[in-house]
Design a protein around this motif. Structure first.
Motif: not given
Ligand SMILES: Cc1ncc(C[n+]2csc(CCOP(=O)(O)OP(=O)(O)O)c2C)c(N)n1
Ligand SMILES: [Mg+2]
Length: 1026
Positions: A660-670, A700-716
């Motif tokens: 699971l990857s994305g900005q602040d996913v480790e804690r969860g934005t909410f 299990y990998t959970v990782c806060n990503s850099s503040l990017s959508e294009y790059g990170v979604l492409g990566f995933e």
């Protein structure tokens, strides 16, 4: 004095070396003492060695009398001098015994000259590339600037910059340790120094590396390029290089001869790229690499497929045949976009190597993060944490490399622990033009490669008409990647012999450049002439090599004519062996149930509410959350976060890797997820309970990503491409942020299968719904996903037994908006190998009603595409006057309002959980169950947004246009459509229209046709009936 001499030989910096001869002067300087010395050591600030002597003697008397920087320096030097093996005397630059009177001035001059020479050396290292002869055409400055740095000695008079004169040219100078131009010599004449610097830094290679802040890395590069004689090649190596150039050049010539009026985005002008890539691969293979993943744009792609990946030539040639029919899906202009995967023996190293070229869209550079993600995944599955077995190479065009933001986003992933691929070799085909645009109009930076400087990647510019220089640079680049596990850029400064494509006339826009290009002798001829002149090959051998390759092409061409059918599935970059049948069909045509045994649910719940590590102090707020989870587990229920835990945990148990990857996913934005616990007392001590579920579970990998959508979604997406046996999820911080990654969604996810027969199971989690946040963040724009869904709105489906699975197999993606945690659990657990967009309701994360019982998740249960009304209304359907279809969280508002208005028996509410592919079968069943009810679609979103435009024609189809489905908005905007994604629920107003609806009105509206009923709808909304 002897102590000083010993020091001198140990110092390793020029300043200390200069201490040696000054014994006569020293006493007179002792009185001057300390003070902060920011220029120390080796600077050229006038004080020179005498000042150092002064410091030294002052320090000898009292170490505290000098500034602490001097103190630590002398301590270090003293220590080295006293404990090392006996050192040779420092080379005597100046005769030892001199008349005292002139000694002072001579010494000062000597110090200054040495410092000057050191500065001069440094100037070449930093700025030599600005005057390097990089452009094969000799007309452009690769750095877009004809300015010659004043500290480079391009003429004798430039010596004055350093206060040096022509007479100094033959004087010998000590070389600092920061240069390797001396080889085994410690001193050189100034003339020789300049000449060697010139040949290292200002010929056909331009090195940019002095911005790197790691001394060891700078030294490494200096050694690789400055050491005399490093660029020598054996005759075998030269012959191999020539043979590779022959293939590269003759391949293009062959295509040009056979298909003169076809576009092929030829490599002419940069034919050296083929030997360049092959060198990187050979060298990497020699160092242990077994798998190379390439990404590249159009230019030279066919040549790379033929001569690097070694795709069968006939497979390439047959694609030029317009009569060729595609045997499978895959469409259109595929020649320059298809990928490829090939395992072969590397002929140079005799080792196995797997090469894959990732399929890509026209969108330049979009493939970069995808390649990185795939590489990361391959490294992960092989346990290759250091990137010693798997690596990536990215090829770029000069204009795209400078202009496309995703390049920057990708570079910024390069050193992040969960995203690094341990170094990528970037190769830029810098033909000094982008379509018709000159570099001066295409970038504001000197070079197209400057973006790489942000990650301290060295940049090696090289004149592409000097094949040996190119090969050398590529081999160093591969070694760099292997040594430091960091990115490196090879900038092949070349030209484009023809127009952007072969049909294009470049003289319209670049007349002078192309006049020169027409005169330019092709690199193959230049290099062949050179080797023939030096007797490395004979003319006859050269001609035979050409004839041999031409024959290979002709034979393949003959075979290609027999090909009638193009099998795009032979062009997969990431085959999933074992996942589909040989014919590409799914192995099973049933949807497995996704429920799991209760004890497993309980176990996951217990781990999710615990801290598996000893002496680990978590935040008190988090303790409360964990306690809440424990309580839910005891009560046999789950909320949103716990449902997600259950889904991930159950997959991990089956050995399926979850990421699971994305900005602040480790804690969860909410702040609902908390998959990474942080010790409140030990810095950076963390714990991921999900990895403590079972001893033999998948990681299990959970990782806060850099503040990017294009790059990170492409990566995933690339990560998900590598294996079907994984659940890879990307979560947008808010759903609307996915639009900065739109290119990945449009070009890869929604269309990848249709274009390239490529499957991918990436899951997008898109928080959706206004929740009081205002227009921003209120919508994940489901309408866009639905518009790109491929199920046919007008085709009445054949309801076979395997309808549900068949739909999933046929669709390009699944769009789901769950209203219950249990359904969210099931849909995550389902692992269907098509991309899925899951709209995740923000408010349901903590909605008191949005809880599910274990009963809905235990063995035998599964995902519900539609959740039908199951209350009072369902028990007496004939009494129901309105059947509301909705999706997501609006359901809860509707239920509340229905109850407030005591309409439980008159209004049925059915939830669409899987919106696309549209559950025709279940919707039909629901509608037929309530024959007398008005059908209404309720959504929070404005009419031109959300789901309505998607569901409406499908309702029409399945109901054979006998009953309309009205749009009703749960917002108080008063207008049906909007340009913004503003939503605001006002379900009370909406429900108040209920009582006045009669079945006769349906007939009227349907007979009036589509346009009319839209108008009528607006009326009915603004002036509620009843
Ligand atoms: C994102 C994107 N924008 C625009 C284009 C249209 N386009 C195709 S090739 C090209 C020029 C590319 O120049 P460069 O990167 O220098 O590569 P070259 O063709 O010179 O090898 C452009 C603008 C594209 N393919 N992708
Ligand atoms: Mg270009």
């Amino acid at each position: 004095m002897s102590q000083l001499r010993l020091l001198t030989s140990r110092l390793g910096v020029q300043a200390a070396r200069l201490l040696a001869p000054h014994d006569v002067q020293m006493s007179s300087w002792r009185s001057r003492s300390s003070g902060p010395q920011t220029t120390f050591p080796g600077s050229r600030d006038g004080g020179g060695s005498s000042y150092m002597e002064e410091m030294y003697f002052a320090w000898l008397e009292n170490p505290q009398s000098v500034h602490k920087s001097w103190d630590s320096f002398f301590r270090k030097v003293n220590k080295e001098a006293s404990c090392g093996p006996p050192q040779p005397q420092a080379p005597s630059v100046v005769p030892e015994s001199r008349p005292a009177a002139s000694s002072r001035t001579k010494t000062s001059k000597l110090v200054e000259d040495h410092l000057a020479v050191q500065s001069l050396i440094r100037a070449y290292q930093i700025r030599g590339h600005h005057v390097a002869q990089l452009d094969p055409l000799g007309i452009l400055d690769a750095d877009l600037d004809s300015f010659v740095p004043s500290d480079l000695i391009t003429s004798i008079d430039k010596l004055a910059f350093y206060d040096l004169r022509e007479a100094d040219l033959d004087k010998e100078f000590q070389l600092p340790t920061t240069t390797f131009i001396g080889g085994s010599e410690h001193t050189l004449s100034l003339r020789e120094i300049i000449q060697r610097l010139e040949s290292t830094y200002c010929q056909h290679i331009g090195l940019e590396f002095m911005f790197i802040n790691d001394v060891e890395q700078c030294q490494w590069i200096r050694q690789k390029f400055e050491t005399p004689g490093v660029m020598q090649f054996s005759s075998e190596e030269k012959r191999r290089l020539l043979a590779r150039l022959v293939r590269s050049m003759r391949f293009e010539d062959f295509l040009a001869r056979k298909w003169s009026s076809e576009k092929r985005f030829g490599l002419e002008g940069c034919e050296v790229m083929i030997p360049a890539l092959k060198t990187i691969i050979d060298k990497s293979s020699e160092m242990g690499i077994e798998n190379v993943i390439l990404g590249m744009p159009h230019r030279g792609r066919l040549n790379v497929l033929a001569n690097v990946i070694r795709k069968d030539l006939e497979q390439i040639f047959c694609q030029f045949d317009p009569k060729l029919e595609a045997a499978d899906e895959g469409s259109g202009d595929v020649k320059y976009h298809l990928g490829m995967y090939h395992e072969r023996i590397n002929r140079v190293t005799n080792r196995n190597i797997t090469l894959s070229l990732v399929a890509n869209p026209s969108h330049l550079e979009a493939v970069d993060p995808v390649v990185q993600g795939k590489t990361k995944a391959e490294q992960f599955y092989r346990g290759d944490a250091q990137g010693k077995k798997v690596m990536s190479i990215l090829v770029h065009g000069d204009a795209a490399f400078a202009g496309q933001g995703v390049v920057y986003e990708t570079f910024h992933l390069s050193d992040l622990p969960s995203y690094t691929t341990n170094g990528t070799v970037h190769v830029v085909v810098n033909n000094q033009i982008g379509f018709t645009t000159d570099p001066r109009m295409a970038r504001s930076s000197p070079y197209p490669t400057d973006v790489a400087r942000v990650v301290n990647a060295p940049i090696f510019h090289v004149n592409a008409d000097d094949p040996e220089a190119v090969i050398y640079v590529c081999s160093v680049a591969a070694e760099w990647r292997n040594t430091f596990n960091k990115d490196v850029v090879v900038d092949l400064v070349c030209y484009r012999r023809r127009g952007h494509n072969e049909m294009d006339e470049p003289m319209f826009t670049q007349p002078l450049m192309y006049k020169q290009i027409h005169k330019q002798v092709p690199v193959l001829k230049r290099y062949a002439d050179k080797l023939i002149a030096e007797d490395t090959v004979t003319l006859q051998e050269f001609e035979e090599e050409i004839a041999k390759y031409d024959r290979i092409c002709e034979e393949a061409y003959g075979r290609s004519k027999d090909k009638k059918i193009l099998h795009i599935k032979h062009w997969l970059d990431s085959p999933w062996p074992g996942f589909f049948t040989v014919d590409g069909e799914p192995k099973s045509m049933t949807c497995p149930t996704t429920g799991i045994p209760e004890d497993v649910l309980t176990h996951i719940g217990n781990v999710a509410s615990s801290v598996p590590l000893e002496d680990f102090k978590i935040h008190t707020g988090l303790s409360r959350i964990l306690w809440g989870r424990a309580d839910m587990t005891k009560k046999r229920e789950v909320d949103w976060a716990l449902a997600e835990y259950m889904a991930f945990g159950s997959l991990l148990k089956e050995g399926i890797h979850v990421r699971l990857s994305g900005q602040d996913v480790e804690r969860g934005t909410f702040s609902h997820r908390h998959h990474v616990l942080h010790d409140q007392e030990v810095d950076r001590r963390t714990c991921v309970p999900m990895n403590h579920l079972w001893p033999d579970q998948a990681p299990y990998t959970v990782c806060n990503s850099s503040l990017s959508e294009y790059g990170v979604l492409g990566f995933e997406l690339g990560y998900a491409m590598a294996s079907p046996n994984a659940l890879v999820l990307w979560e947008a911080q808010f759903g609307d942020f996915h639009n900065t990654a739109q290119c990945i969604i449009d070009q890869f996810i929604s269309t990848g299968q249709a274009k390239w027969v490529r499957h991918n199971g990436i899951v997008l989690l898109l928080p959706h719904g206004m929740e009081g946040m205002g227009p921003e963040h209120s919508s994940a724009r489901p309408e866009r996903f639905l518009q790109m869904s491929n199920d046919d709105s007008d085709a009445y489906p054949a309801f076979s037994e395997d309808f549900e699975v068949r739909q999933l197999y046929d669709c390009n993606w699944i769009v789901v908006n769950c209203s219950t945690p249990a359904n969210y659990f099931h849909v995550l657990s389902a692992r269907v190998s098509v991309p899925a967009d899951r709209l995740t309701p923000k408010s349901l994360l903590r909605h008191p009603k949005a809880k599910s019982s274990f009963d809905q998740m235990v063995s035998g249960t599964s995902f519900q595409r539609v959740i039908p009304e199951d209350g009072v209304a369902a028990r007496a359907p004939e009494k129901v006057r309105r059947l509301i279809f909705c999706t997501g969280k609006v359901y809860y508002d509707l239920v509340k309002e229905r109850s407030n208005q005591c309409l439980d028996d008159q209004v049925a509410i059915t939830r669409l959980e899987q919106i696309s592919p549209f559950p025709f079968d279940l919707i039909k069943r629901e509608a037929e169950k309530y024959p007398g009810a008005e059908l209404v679609w309720c959504q929070e979103e404005h009419k031109n947004m959300g789901y309505y435009d998607y569901i409406n024609p499908r309702f029409m189809t399945i109901l054979k246009r006998t009953r309309p489905i009205w749009y009703k908005a749960g917002y108080c905007g008063g207008r049906g459509t909007s340009m913004v994604s503003h939503t605001s629920l006002a379900s009370g107003k909406f429900l108040s229209v209920l009582p006045g609806v009669t079945s006769s009105m349906f007939q009227d509206h349907t007979s009036e046709g589509l346009c009319c009923w839209v108008l009528t709808y607006a009326k009915s909304f603004l002036e509620p009936l009843g």
